[in-house]
Design a protein around this motif. Structure first.
Motif, mmCIF file in Angstrom:
data_model
loop_
_atom_site.group_PDB
_atom_site.id
_atom_site.type_symbol
_atom_site.label_atom_id
_atom_site.label_comp_id
_atom_site.label_asym_id
_atom_site.label_seq_id
_atom_site.Cartn_x
_atom_site.Cartn_y
_atom_site.Cartn_z
ATOM 1 N N LEU A 1 0.831 -1.204 0.000
ATOM 2 C CA LEU A 1 0.000 0.000 0.000
ATOM 3 C C LEU A 1 0.870 1.259 0.000
ATOM 4 O O LEU A 1 0.550 2.238 -0.681
ATOM 5 N N PHE A 2 1.973 1.230 0.748
ATOM 6 C CA PHE A 2 2.895 2.364 0.722
ATOM 7 C C PHE A 2 3.531 2.527 -0.651
ATOM 8 O O PHE A 2 3.744 3.646 -1.110
ATOM 9 N N GLU A 3 3.841 1.420 -1.319
ATOM 10 C CA GLU A 3 4.401 1.501 -2.671
ATOM 11 C C GLU A 3 3.420 2.170 -3.624
ATOM 12 O O GLU A 3 3.837 2.886 -4.539
ATOM 13 N N LEU A 4 2.136 1.946 -3.413
ATOM 14 C CA LEU A 4 1.131 2.590 -4.260
ATOM 15 C C LEU A 4 1.067 4.093 -3.976
ATOM 16 O O LEU A 4 0.869 4.893 -4.896
ATOM 17 N N GLU A 5 1.231 4.470 -2.723
ATOM 18 C CA GLU A 5 1.171 5.894 -2.349
ATOM 19 C C GLU A 5 2.447 6.635 -2.745
ATOM 20 O O GLU A 5 2.404 7.805 -3.119
ATOM 21 N N TYR A 6 3.573 5.948 -2.639
ATOM 22 C CA TYR A 6 4.879 6.532 -2.942
ATOM 23 C C TYR A 6 5.584 5.694 -4.015
ATOM 24 O O TYR A 6 6.586 5.047 -3.727
ATOM 25 N N PRO A 7 5.099 5.693 -5.250
ATOM 26 C CA PRO A 7 5.666 4.801 -6.266
ATOM 27 C C PRO A 7 7.145 5.044 -6.566
ATOM 28 O O PRO A 7 7.851 4.118 -6.949
ATOM 29 N N SER A 8 7.634 6.240 -6.371
ATOM 30 C CA SER A 8 9.051 6.512 -6.655
ATOM 31 C C SER A 8 9.947 6.117 -5.491
ATOM 32 O O SER A 8 11.168 6.088 -5.638
ATOM 33 N N GLY A 9 9.344 5.832 -4.322
ATOM 34 C CA GLY A 9 10.141 5.497 -3.140
ATOM 35 C C GLY A 9 10.588 6.707 -2.358
ATOM 36 O O GLY A 9 11.271 6.583 -1.347
ATOM 37 N N ASP A 10 10.214 7.899 -2.789
ATOM 38 C CA ASP A 10 10.546 9.128 -2.071
ATOM 39 C C ASP A 10 9.442 9.390 -1.047
ATOM 40 O O ASP A 10 8.338 9.792 -1.398
ATOM 41 N N TYR A 11 9.754 9.108 0.221
ATOM 42 C CA TYR A 11 8.744 9.216 1.273
ATOM 43 C C TYR A 11 8.596 10.624 1.827
ATOM 44 O O TYR A 11 7.945 10.833 2.831
ATOM 45 N N GLY A 12 9.169 11.601 1.160
ATOM 46 C CA GLY A 12 9.036 12.982 1.608
ATOM 47 C C GLY A 12 7.635 13.527 1.419
ATOM 48 O O GLY A 12 7.136 14.296 2.222
ATOM 49 N N ARG A 13 6.981 13.097 0.355
ATOM 50 C CA ARG A 13 5.645 13.617 0.058
ATOM 51 C C ARG A 13 4.876 12.578 -0.747
ATOM 52 O O ARG A 13 5.388 12.050 -1.737
ATOM 53 N N PRO A 14 3.645 12.278 -0.360
ATOM 54 C CA PRO A 14 2.860 11.284 -1.102
ATOM 55 C C PRO A 14 2.658 11.716 -2.558
ATOM 56 O O PRO A 14 2.408 12.877 -2.830
ATOM 57 N N GLU A 15 2.773 10.742 -3.442
ATOM 58 C CA GLU A 15 2.565 11.032 -4.855
ATOM 59 C C GLU A 15 1.135 10.726 -5.285
ATOM 60 O O GLU A 15 0.619 11.345 -6.200
ATOM 61 N N ASP A 16 0.517 9.756 -4.639
ATOM 62 C CA ASP A 16 -0.862 9.385 -4.955
ATOM 63 C C ASP A 16 -1.531 8.883 -3.680
ATOM 64 O O ASP A 16 -1.636 7.684 -3.452
ATOM 65 N N SER A 17 -1.965 9.802 -2.854
ATOM 66 C CA SER A 17 -2.501 9.424 -1.539
ATOM 67 C C SER A 17 -3.823 8.666 -1.624
ATOM 68 O O SER A 17 -4.224 8.026 -0.652
ATOM 69 N N ASP A 18 -4.491 8.694 -2.773
ATOM 70 C CA ASP A 18 -5.742 7.946 -2.922
ATOM 71 C C ASP A 18 -5.522 6.510 -3.395
ATOM 72 O O ASP A 18 -6.423 5.675 -3.280
ATOM 73 N N ALA A 19 -4.364 6.206 -3.937
ATOM 74 C CA ALA A 19 -4.119 4.898 -4.532
ATOM 75 C C ALA A 19 -4.309 3.732 -3.563
ATOM 76 O O ALA A 19 -4.954 2.741 -3.930
ATOM 77 N N PRO A 20 -3.791 3.802 -2.320
ATOM 78 C CA PRO A 20 -4.000 2.674 -1.414
ATOM 79 C C PRO A 20 -5.480 2.426 -1.111
ATOM 80 O O PRO A 20 -5.951 1.295 -1.133
ATOM 81 N N ARG A 21 -6.211 3.490 -0.845
ATOM 82 C CA ARG A 21 -7.644 3.350 -0.559
ATOM 83 C C ARG A 21 -8.390 2.788 -1.761
ATOM 84 O O ARG A 21 -9.226 1.888 -1.635
ATOM 85 N N ASP A 22 -8.080 3.292 -2.952
ATOM 86 C CA ASP A 22 -8.731 2.807 -4.165
ATOM 87 C C ASP A 22 -8.456 1.313 -4.373
ATOM 88 O O ASP A 22 -9.354 0.559 -4.744
ATOM 89 N N TYR A 23 -7.224 0.900 -4.128
ATOM 90 C CA TYR A 23 -6.848 -0.496 -4.290
ATOM 91 C C TYR A 23 -7.596 -1.388 -3.306
ATOM 92 O O TYR A 23 -8.150 -2.422 -3.683
ATOM 93 N N VAL A 24 -7.654 -0.957 -2.052
ATOM 94 C CA VAL A 24 -8.370 -1.741 -1.037
ATOM 95 C C VAL A 24 -9.857 -1.795 -1.358
ATOM 96 O O VAL A 24 -10.492 -2.841 -1.194
ATOM 97 N N GLU A 25 -10.424 -0.705 -1.833
ATOM 98 C CA GLU A 25 -11.836 -0.716 -2.219
ATOM 99 C C GLU A 25 -12.093 -1.741 -3.319
ATOM 100 O O GLU A 25 -13.095 -2.448 -3.285
ATOM 101 N N GLN A 26 -11.191 -1.845 -4.283
ATOM 102 C CA GLN A 26 -11.334 -2.846 -5.347
ATOM 103 C C GLN A 26 -11.290 -4.259 -4.767
ATOM 104 O O GLN A 26 -12.061 -5.126 -5.179
ATOM 105 N N LEU A 27 -10.399 -4.455 -3.804
ATOM 106 C CA LEU A 27 -10.313 -5.770 -3.165
ATOM 107 C C LEU A 27 -11.569 -6.081 -2.364
ATOM 108 O O LEU A 27 -12.004 -7.237 -2.303
#
Length: 103
Positions: free
Chosen positions: A18-44
């Motif tokens: 889920l963190f990889e989805l939020e921070y796809p570049s691996g730069d944990y300074g700032r979220p790149e897609d903060s909705d991605a983890p929630r969207d993924y879990v909703e699909q599951l």
């Protein structure tokens, strides 16, 4: 009708994923897609809802796989929800090992 491999959709699910989805570049300074983890879990959750209905209808018999998949979603979301850079060091998973539960 083809038999859907529901359990395969939950393989590799973890808070790390889920963190990889939020921070796809691996730069944990700032979220790149903060909705991605929630969207993924909703699909599951939609997958789990379909799978549950098939179990209740009697068209599937893989209830143990369903329970394991449901538990993996719960654990991943719990860990993800309470994890942040510099946050507390949480156990993964929170479940006790089977030997500890038996005591």
């Amino acid at each position: 009708m083809t038999d859907i491999d529901y359990a395969a959709r939950f393989e590799g699910l973890s808070s790390d994923r889920l963190f990889e989805l939020e921070y796809p570049s691996g730069d944990y300074g700032r979220p790149e897609d903060s909705d991605a983890p929630r969207d993924y879990v909703e699909q599951l959750l939609v997958v789990l809802a379909d799978w549950r209905q098939a179990l209740l209808d009697g068209t599937r018999t893989d209830a143990d796989d369903y329970r394991r998949s449901l538990d993996s979603v719960r654990e991943a979301w719990l860990q993800y929800s309470f994890r942040w850079v510099g946050g507390p060091n949480l156990p993964y998973p929170f479940d006790l090992p089977r030997a500890e539960v038996a005591l």
